[in-house]
Enzyme design. Structure first.
Site, short mmCIF file in Angstrom:
data_model
loop_
_atom_site.label_atom_id
_atom_site.label_comp_id
_atom_site.label_asym_id
_atom_site.label_seq_id
_atom_site.Cartn_x
_atom_site.Cartn_y
_atom_site.Cartn_z
N CYS A 1 0.88 -1.28 0.01
CA CYS A 1 -0.08 -0.12 0.16
C CYS A 1 0.90 1.20 0.09
O CYS A 1 2.04 1.12 0.15
CB CYS A 1 -0.92 -0.12 1.29
SG CYS A 1 -2.02 -1.42 1.33
N GLY B 1 -0.84 0.29 -5.19
CA GLY B 1 -2.21 -0.38 -4.91
C GLY B 1 -3.17 0.32 -5.51
O GLY B 1 -3.28 1.31 -6.07
N ASN C 1 0.65 0.86 5.98
CA ASN C 1 1.14 0.20 4.83
C ASN C 1 1.79 -1.04 5.75
O ASN C 1 2.68 -0.76 6.48
CB ASN C 1 2.24 1.06 4.14
CG ASN C 1 3.10 0.19 3.25
OD1 ASN C 1 2.64 -0.82 2.92
ND2 ASN C 1 4.20 0.45 2.89
N GLY C 2 1.58 -2.23 5.38
CA GLY C 2 2.25 -3.34 5.91
C GLY C 2 1.40 -4.61 6.22
O GLY C 2 0.17 -4.50 5.67
N TYR D 1 11.67 -5.35 -6.78
CA TYR D 1 10.32 -5.40 -7.62
C TYR D 1 9.55 -4.05 -7.31
O TYR D 1 9.00 -3.51 -8.20
CB TYR D 1 9.62 -6.52 -7.63
CG TYR D 1 8.34 -6.66 -8.09
CD1 TYR D 1 8.11 -6.73 -9.43
CD2 TYR D 1 6.99 -6.91 -7.46
CE1 TYR D 1 7.05 -6.72 -10.26
CE2 TYR D 1 5.78 -6.87 -7.90
CZ TYR D 1 5.84 -6.75 -9.42
OH TYR D 1 4.72 -6.59 -9.84
#
Length: 472
Positions: free
Chosen positions: A12, A38, A112-113, A252
């Site tokens: 995210c 996201g 985020n996570g 990536y």
């Protein structure tokens, strides 16, 4: 659903700004630069006159926000989020920022996570009276905060955050305060910037570039940054552990123009490609990369191997995130909707195809077939990361162990399944050296769990499908 062809779905993205009259508009632009993290939902909340204003929706940012929506978000403070569903799945209710109201006021929260002890915490909270409104792990923090006796948000966070295990970059905003926190291992990236007199927070520094903000520094593991009418100040809610920034951010996930811990992502990927060329020497005529995240590594490989780099694979920029396939018989043709081989480049050539990772192996098999159908004499698949042998528990949607091809087959077996003429992976030491992070720590400041089965935090036994042995 076609989804991401690689089998790795993004994180995210967080963006927040404190003290700017165009907070909502700048947050929109910041989120646009983080869209790669996201694509399932987006939202912005602002604060004005002791009131929070929120708008969010499913889909891409341009789908969630229509003409006039930003004008309904007044205020000098804003918090935004783009979401890829990890814990809890998709749906409007799970789109962030989450918004909570109580007798003490309103609060918005974005994350985020992934919290690996989410199910345990949720079960404990529900047994003692909590009622959850979403199925996302982010909501756990809101309930933990309300269990704290203090009325001050920063003190509530000091009590609640140490109960969390996993990866988290949190941003919590009330009518008069914004607080951000990064987990003690710093598994997720989070940066601080300045735009004139306004403070900016973003998951990646590329978001600063789009609005003209200056990158100041990284948010430190275990740190709280507090923004209010008195400015900004920092304090610790936990002591920092050894840094373990997710390796896949460099390999990536992150945009190549972002800097993570002062290391440019494009430069790191190019170095990974050079390391790969040192380790896997192939007799070939041309090098190509799988768009987009493998291009930098392919350029690095070509430079080191002294081979020409060419665009042997082209990405179709106008394919949506999903499409309806007309029949089962055509499902295997799906990759052609996003990628096509350039016959004029690969025909009659021995081709090195550089990719950043292999998850299930189905995409690599299809790409090898595409190149050979376009006339490639040989296709050598070279991967600029080690084999992924275990799932990620910190917010990247990799498969279960049973579905990870490298966890179940040898390199030679994978090569045969793909139809490649050779297959090589970058070594773990090559990964560490290529990224070039802190060599004074055993893992060079990176999380390598998906490559080594050694995770920086404890993983509950019931979590997903993997029991991590030998850890407390």
């Amino acid at each position: 659903m076609f989804g991401e062809i690689k089998g790795i779905n993004e994180e995210c993205g967080l963006f927040a700004i404190w003290g700017h009259p165009e907070a909502a508009q700048l947050t929109y632009y910041g989120l646009h630069s983080l869209q790669h993290r996201g694509q399932e939902g987006a939202g912005i909340v602002t604060s004005e006159n002791e009131k929070l204003h929120i708008h969010k929706g499913t889909g891409l940012l341009t789908e969630a926000f229509q003409s006039g929506d930003l004008e309904q978000l007044p205020g000098n403070q804003a918090l935004g989020h783009v979401r890829y569903a990890t814990a809890g799945g998709g749906g409007y209710d799970n789109v962030q920022p989450l918004h909570f109201k109580s007798e003490d006021g309103s609060m918005a929260m974005a994350h985020n996570g992934n919290l690996v002890n989410y199910q345990m915490l949720k079960g404990d909270l529900e047994r003692t009276g909590s009622i959850f409104q979403t199925t996302t792990d982010t909501e756990v923090l809101a309930h933990l905060l309300k269990r704290e006796t203090s009325k001050q948000l920063r003190k509530q966070l000091h009590g609640a955050l140490p109960k969390l295990i996993g990866a988290y970059a949190f941003a919590v905003m009330t009518e008069d305060e914004l607080i951000v926190a990064l987990d003690p291992h710093g598994l997720r990236p989070l940066s601080l910037g300045l735009l004139g007199g306004a403070y900016v927070i973003a998951s990646e520094t590329c978001a600063f570039d789009i609005i003209g903000a200056e990158h100041v520094r990284e948010v430190e593991p275990g740190e709280l940054l507090i923004f209010n009418e008195n400015g900004m100040y920092s304090e610790r809610f936990m002591e920092a552990e050894d840094r373990a920034l997710c390796s896949m951010e460099y390999i990536y996930l992150a945009r190549p123009d972002s800097n993570l811990d002062e290391i440019n992502v494009h430069t790191a990927r190019k170095q990974l490609g050079k390391q790969l060329a040192k380790e896997a020497k192939v007799e070939a005529d041309v090098v190509t990369g799988v768009p987009d995240s493998s291009i930098s590594a392919a350029i690095g490989y070509a430079e080191q191997a002294q081979l020409p780099y060419e665009l042997g694979l082209i990405k179709n920029r106008y394919v949506g995130r999903t499409f309806i396939q007309p029949s089962q018989a055509l499902r295997e043709q799906g990759v052609k909707m996003k990628l096509s081989a350039v016959r004029g480049v690969v025909e009659g050539k021995r081709v090195v195809m550089v990719d950043d990772s292999i998850v299930r192996g189905t995409t690599s098999k299809r790409l090898v077939r595409l190149l050979k159908e376009a006339g490639a004499a040989e296709v050598h698949v070279l991967i600029s990361s080690p084999p992924i042998i275990r799932p990620c528990f910190y917010g990247i949607d990799t498969s279960s162990t049973d579905e990870l091809i490298a966890a179940n087959y040898s390199t030679e077996e994978m090569r045969e399944m793909m139809g490649a003429d050779s297959l090589s992976f970058l070594s773990l030491d090559g990964l560490k050296e290529g990224i070039g992070r802190d060599s004074s720590t055993p893992n060079c400041g990176q999380c390598l769990g998906c490559f080594t089965d050694q995770y920086p935090t404890a993983i509950p036994n019931e979590h997903k499908d993997l029991v991590v042995t030998g850890r407390e």
